[in-house]
Every structure is written in C-alpha cells, then in structure tokens.
Design a protein around this motif. Structure first.
Motif, mmCIF file in Angstrom:
data_model
loop_
_atom_site.group_PDB
_atom_site.id
_atom_site.type_symbol
_atom_site.label_atom_id
_atom_site.label_comp_id
_atom_site.label_asym_id
_atom_site.label_seq_id
_atom_site.Cartn_x
_atom_site.Cartn_y
_atom_site.Cartn_z
ATOM 1 N N ASP A 166 12.158 -15.163 -1.629
ATOM 2 C CA ASP A 166 13.293 -16.187 -1.318
ATOM 3 C C ASP A 166 14.111 -15.321 -3.224
ATOM 4 O OD1 ASP A 166 12.303 -17.101 -4.158
ATOM 5 O OD2 ASP A 166 12.466 -19.137 -3.840
ATOM 6 N N THR A 167 13.855 -14.306 -4.249
ATOM 7 C CA THR A 167 14.291 -13.945 -4.972
ATOM 8 C C THR A 167 15.411 -12.975 -5.241
ATOM 9 O OG1 THR A 167 12.702 -12.410 -5.886
ATOM 10 C CG2 THR A 167 13.394 -14.861 -6.889
ATOM 11 N N LEU A 168 14.406 -12.277 -3.576
ATOM 12 C CA LEU A 168 15.167 -10.866 -2.796
ATOM 13 C C LEU A 168 15.994 -11.385 -2.103
ATOM 14 C CD1 LEU A 168 11.968 -8.689 -2.355
ATOM 15 C CD2 LEU A 168 14.059 -8.133 -3.751
ATOM 16 N N MET A 169 15.766 -12.382 -1.159
ATOM 17 C CA MET A 169 16.672 -13.030 -0.318
ATOM 18 C C MET A 169 18.424 -13.489 -0.546
ATOM 19 S SD MET A 169 17.554 -12.411 2.612
ATOM 20 C CE MET A 169 18.881 -12.844 3.720
ATOM 21 N N GLY A 170 18.297 -13.903 -2.248
ATOM 22 C CA GLY A 170 19.553 -14.580 -2.850
ATOM 23 C C GLY A 170 19.986 -13.016 -3.659
ATOM 24 N N PHE B 117 20.986 -1.514 7.413
ATOM 25 C CA PHE B 117 19.532 -1.860 8.424
ATOM 26 C C PHE B 117 20.303 -1.880 10.358
ATOM 27 C CE2 PHE B 117 16.449 -2.644 11.182
ATOM 28 C CZ PHE B 117 15.255 -1.195 11.259
ATOM 29 N N SER B 118 20.800 -3.469 10.459
ATOM 30 C CA SER B 118 21.195 -4.460 11.728
ATOM 31 C C SER B 118 22.703 -2.902 12.188
ATOM 32 C CB SER B 118 21.842 -5.095 12.021
ATOM 33 O OG SER B 118 20.993 -6.240 11.196
ATOM 34 N N LYS B 119 22.942 -2.164 11.609
ATOM 35 C CA LYS B 119 24.543 -1.678 11.722
ATOM 36 C C LYS B 119 23.226 0.001 12.303
ATOM 37 C CE LYS B 119 27.298 -3.918 8.362
ATOM 38 N NZ LYS B 119 28.506 -3.277 7.460
ATOM 39 N N LEU B 120 22.783 -0.176 11.832
ATOM 40 C CA LEU B 120 21.932 1.558 11.969
ATOM 41 C C LEU B 120 21.367 2.070 13.365
ATOM 42 C CD1 LEU B 120 22.439 4.287 10.817
ATOM 43 C CD2 LEU B 120 20.722 3.535 9.221
ATOM 44 N N TYR C 44 14.036 2.984 5.928
ATOM 45 C CA TYR C 44 15.475 2.216 5.233
ATOM 46 C C TYR C 44 15.048 1.931 3.977
ATOM 47 C CZ TYR C 44 19.947 0.895 5.954
ATOM 48 O OH TYR C 44 21.601 0.286 5.200
ATOM 49 N N VAL C 45 14.949 0.376 3.677
ATOM 50 C CA VAL C 45 14.827 -0.387 2.836
ATOM 51 C C VAL C 45 14.015 0.236 1.618
ATOM 52 C CG1 VAL C 45 14.749 -2.557 4.369
ATOM 53 C CG2 VAL C 45 12.880 -1.672 3.509
ATOM 54 N N SER C 46 12.861 1.148 1.912
ATOM 55 C CA SER C 46 12.127 1.253 0.506
ATOM 56 C C SER C 46 13.436 2.753 0.299
ATOM 57 C CB SER C 46 11.222 2.645 0.471
ATOM 58 O OG SER C 46 10.005 1.721 1.610
ATOM 59 N N GLN C 47 14.321 3.099 0.977
ATOM 60 C CA GLN C 47 15.153 4.411 0.033
ATOM 61 C C GLN C 47 16.721 3.401 -0.326
ATOM 62 O OE1 GLN C 47 16.773 6.907 3.631
ATOM 63 N NE2 GLN C 47 19.048 5.935 2.747
ATOM 64 N N GLU C 48 16.781 1.856 0.219
ATOM 65 C CA GLU C 48 17.848 1.652 -0.117
ATOM 66 C C GLU C 48 17.640 1.034 -1.864
ATOM 67 O OE1 GLU C 48 21.338 0.900 1.000
ATOM 68 O OE2 GLU C 48 20.728 2.777 1.586
ATOM 69 N N PHE C 49 16.154 0.302 -1.588
ATOM 70 C CA PHE C 49 16.055 -0.058 -2.797
ATOM 71 C C PHE C 49 15.997 0.456 -4.166
ATOM 72 C CE2 PHE C 49 12.866 -3.569 -1.230
ATOM 73 C CZ PHE C 49 13.686 -4.290 -0.192
ATOM 74 N N ARG C 50 15.375 2.046 -3.531
ATOM 75 C CA ARG C 50 15.924 2.951 -4.922
ATOM 76 C C ARG C 50 17.194 3.586 -5.545
ATOM 77 N NH1 ARG C 50 10.629 5.120 -1.774
ATOM 78 N NH2 ARG C 50 12.580 6.215 -0.493
ATOM 79 N N LEU D 122 18.561 -8.400 -1.158
ATOM 80 C CA LEU D 122 18.019 -7.741 -0.108
ATOM 81 C C LEU D 122 19.317 -7.834 1.594
ATOM 82 C CD1 LEU D 122 16.243 -7.141 1.560
ATOM 83 C CD2 LEU D 122 14.916 -9.035 1.998
ATOM 84 N N PRO D 123 20.452 -9.223 1.270
ATOM 85 C CA PRO D 123 21.575 -9.545 2.674
ATOM 86 C C PRO D 123 22.193 -8.267 2.807
ATOM 87 C CG PRO D 123 21.020 -11.179 1.041
ATOM 88 C CD PRO D 123 20.401 -10.060 0.526
ATOM 89 N N GLN D 124 22.799 -7.887 1.720
ATOM 90 C CA GLN D 124 22.960 -6.603 2.317
ATOM 91 C C GLN D 124 22.970 -5.536 2.827
ATOM 92 O OE1 GLN D 124 23.936 -5.764 -2.602
ATOM 93 N NE2 GLN D 124 23.881 -3.342 -1.566
ATOM 94 N N VAL D 125 21.035 -4.624 2.451
ATOM 95 C CA VAL D 125 19.631 -4.564 3.315
ATOM 96 C C VAL D 125 19.471 -4.425 4.523
ATOM 97 C CG1 VAL D 125 17.690 -3.467 2.994
ATOM 98 C CG2 VAL D 125 18.988 -3.992 0.773
ATOM 99 N N LEU D 126 19.715 -5.282 4.918
ATOM 100 C CA LEU D 126 19.211 -5.550 5.958
ATOM 101 C C LEU D 126 20.770 -5.509 6.945
ATOM 102 C CD1 LEU D 126 17.943 -9.133 5.899
ATOM 103 C CD2 LEU D 126 16.452 -6.679 5.985
#
Length: 311
Positions: free
Chosen positions: A102-106, A116-119, A282-288, A109-113
C-alpha cells in the motif's frame, strides 16, 4: 470429494498454512468474513470438517490432514503447468497481475502504472496489495513490486533502487521541536507489533520513550495520514513521506544509513513472457528515474530540517 471448488480450496490451504483466519485473510488480501464463508462452503459441499477451533487458532482435523497432502500435490502440478504455458506467451496484450504494497500505491506507483498503460494499451493490469510471496508462488500474481533486503530464492528480478527512511512531521511540530533530539520530541506515531520486524521499528523501540507515543498503527500509510494531520512525528520510507505536501523531512544521521531495496520480481518461468518482460523493464526504469524521491529529495517538501542527535 469429487466436487472440489478450487477457489474454496485456496482458502483451506491458507488457513492450514497460517493457522488462523486472520493470518489467512492477510495473506489472501481479503477480509475475515470472506475466509470463514469460503471455508464453510468447502466443508458443506464436501460433507466433512476440515478444521477444529482451538484456543489460538484453527487446527486441521484428521480428514483435513488427509486433504492437505493431496491438495498441495495437485496445487504444485497445476502451478507448474500454468507457469510453463504462460512462459510461452509472446503477446503484448492480455491481463498482467501485479502485487504490491500500500505504501507504493499510496505514493509513486499510480503515475508509473499510468505511464505503462499509455505505452502498452493492450496490457490490462490487475493490481492487488496482498502477500506477494504467496501470490507469486501460487500464480495469483505475475509480478511483485516490494521492498525488502532480498527476494525469495524461487523468484528472479532486480533491485531497482534503494529506499531511504527519515522522520517526518508537520511544520508546526517541526518548529516546536527544533533543536531537540528525537527522544525529546513531544509526540510520536509508530508501527504496531505487526511491523515489529522492520528496521525502523527496532530504531523506534530503542530511541523513543513510550510516554511520547500517541498512536500505533499496522500500516505505514496510516502513519503517513496521521502525521499529515499533526498527530505526531513518524519514521517513513522517504518515497511515502516526501510524497505528502505538508510533511517536512527531519534529517537524522542514524536513519540516513538505514536503507532497504525496492525489488521488481517474477517467477523464473514467466520472466520471458512479453508483457511480464515489458512491465518489469518499464517499472524498473521509472523507479530509477524517481530515485531522488526514494532518498527523500522531493519538490513536494519545502525543506529538510536537521534533527539533533541523541546525547
């Protein structure tokens, strides 16, 4: 027993593993009453009791023990077959099941997801915030995004970024406690015993007097929300604390060296599935890219306030 409902059986296995209804509910990401209802359905359909209620939880009956051994063998076969079939999927479409905390989703993470959905519009993400080890091992999830020092041996992936921790409080609390050591701060909100294994819990137990604690909670997101309302100071992962617009980061030397990893992991035989590979990359790149937020440097925080060292 020819009418087994495998959805119900999953609940039976969870209660057998965790020994309590509450433990099974947490692992499956459902509420207490759902577990009781599914256990009752299984026992009613099959005409026998799988569990007996004991003082500190639930114990398998003799019939339940016989069932458990066979059910685990069948579950292992089904899990292996599903993994082999899914590992051969080269399409960039379909459902991708992701488990996280929940900490990531709060926070980030929402902007990362969304990105990804747009791509990859053909990939539909199904998100849960349950027990990621159970979710992946039982094929209830394809990818896990979790913090920790290392993933279980059966999983493969990458440590995308280091997660740092800091003390956070409102500007009013920060000004009122300026120049004090954390042990002298007048109000604290801390994790309860369900999070006792975390490094921050050990630090708080060692440094913060009991009489300054105004609230305990079983969720870091709950602590963040309470801190935003001025309930007290909280030690939070920086990506969560610095995502809150009205919390100030209080630098402290001991906490500055306390880090854990943010892992992006999947099962060995899913790693080459097209949508799994695309998502984990994708998410690994965005987290970095968001690494400054994970160490507490965020535009959402007006400034960092140094905390005096104890002693």
């Amino acid at each position: 027993m020819h009418n087994w409902n495998w959805d119900d059986l999953k609940y039976v296995l969870a209660v057998a593993e965790h020994r309590t209804i509450a433990g099974a509910a947490r692992a499956l990401g459902v509420n207490h009453s759902t577990v009781l209802r599914r256990i009752g359905s299984f026992e009613s359909t099959n005409g026998f009791r799988a569990f007996e209620r004991i003082a500190n939880g639930h114990s398998l009956t003799e019939a339940g023990e016989d069932l458990l051994q066979s059910a685990r063998q069948i579950q292992d076969i089904v899990t292996q077959l599903e993994g082999k079939l899914k590992g051969k999927d080269h399409r960039l479409e379909g459902t991708l099941r992701v488990t996280t905390c929940d900490t990531l989703m709060g926070s980030v993470l929402p902007q990362v997801l969304s990105g990804f959905s747009k791509l990859y519009p053909g990939v539909k993400v199904a998100l849960t915030t349950g027990s990621f080890v159970t979710d992946l091992a039982q094929r209830d999830a394809d990818v896990a995004l979790r913090t920790g020092d290392s993933p279980p041996d059966a999983l493969v992936g990458r440590r995308a970024v280091d997660v740092h921790f800091a003390i956070y409080g409102t500007s009013e609390l920060s000004e009122r406690n300026a120049g004090k050591s954390p042990a002298e701060y007048d109000r604290w909100i801390v994790p309860d015993m369900s999070l006792a294994g975390m490094g921050i819990s050990r630090w708080l137990n060692k440094n913060i007097p009991e009489n300054s604690i105004s609230l305990r909670a079983d969720s870091l997101v709950s602590l963040q929300r309470a801190a935003e309302c001025g309930q007290g100071f909280a030690v939070l992962p920086c990506y969560l604390g610095s995502s809150a617009r009205n919390l100030l980061k209080m630098d402290h030397p001991e906490l500055a060296s306390m880090t854990t990893g943010l892992w992006v992991v999947t099962h060995q035989d899913l790693r080459k599935t097209a949508r799994v590979s695309a998502f984990t990359s994708y998410v690994s790149q965005e987290f970095r890219r968001l690494e400054p937020l994970f160490r507490g440097a965020s535009n959402n925080v007006a400034h960092s306030v140094p905390a005096a060292s104890a002693g």
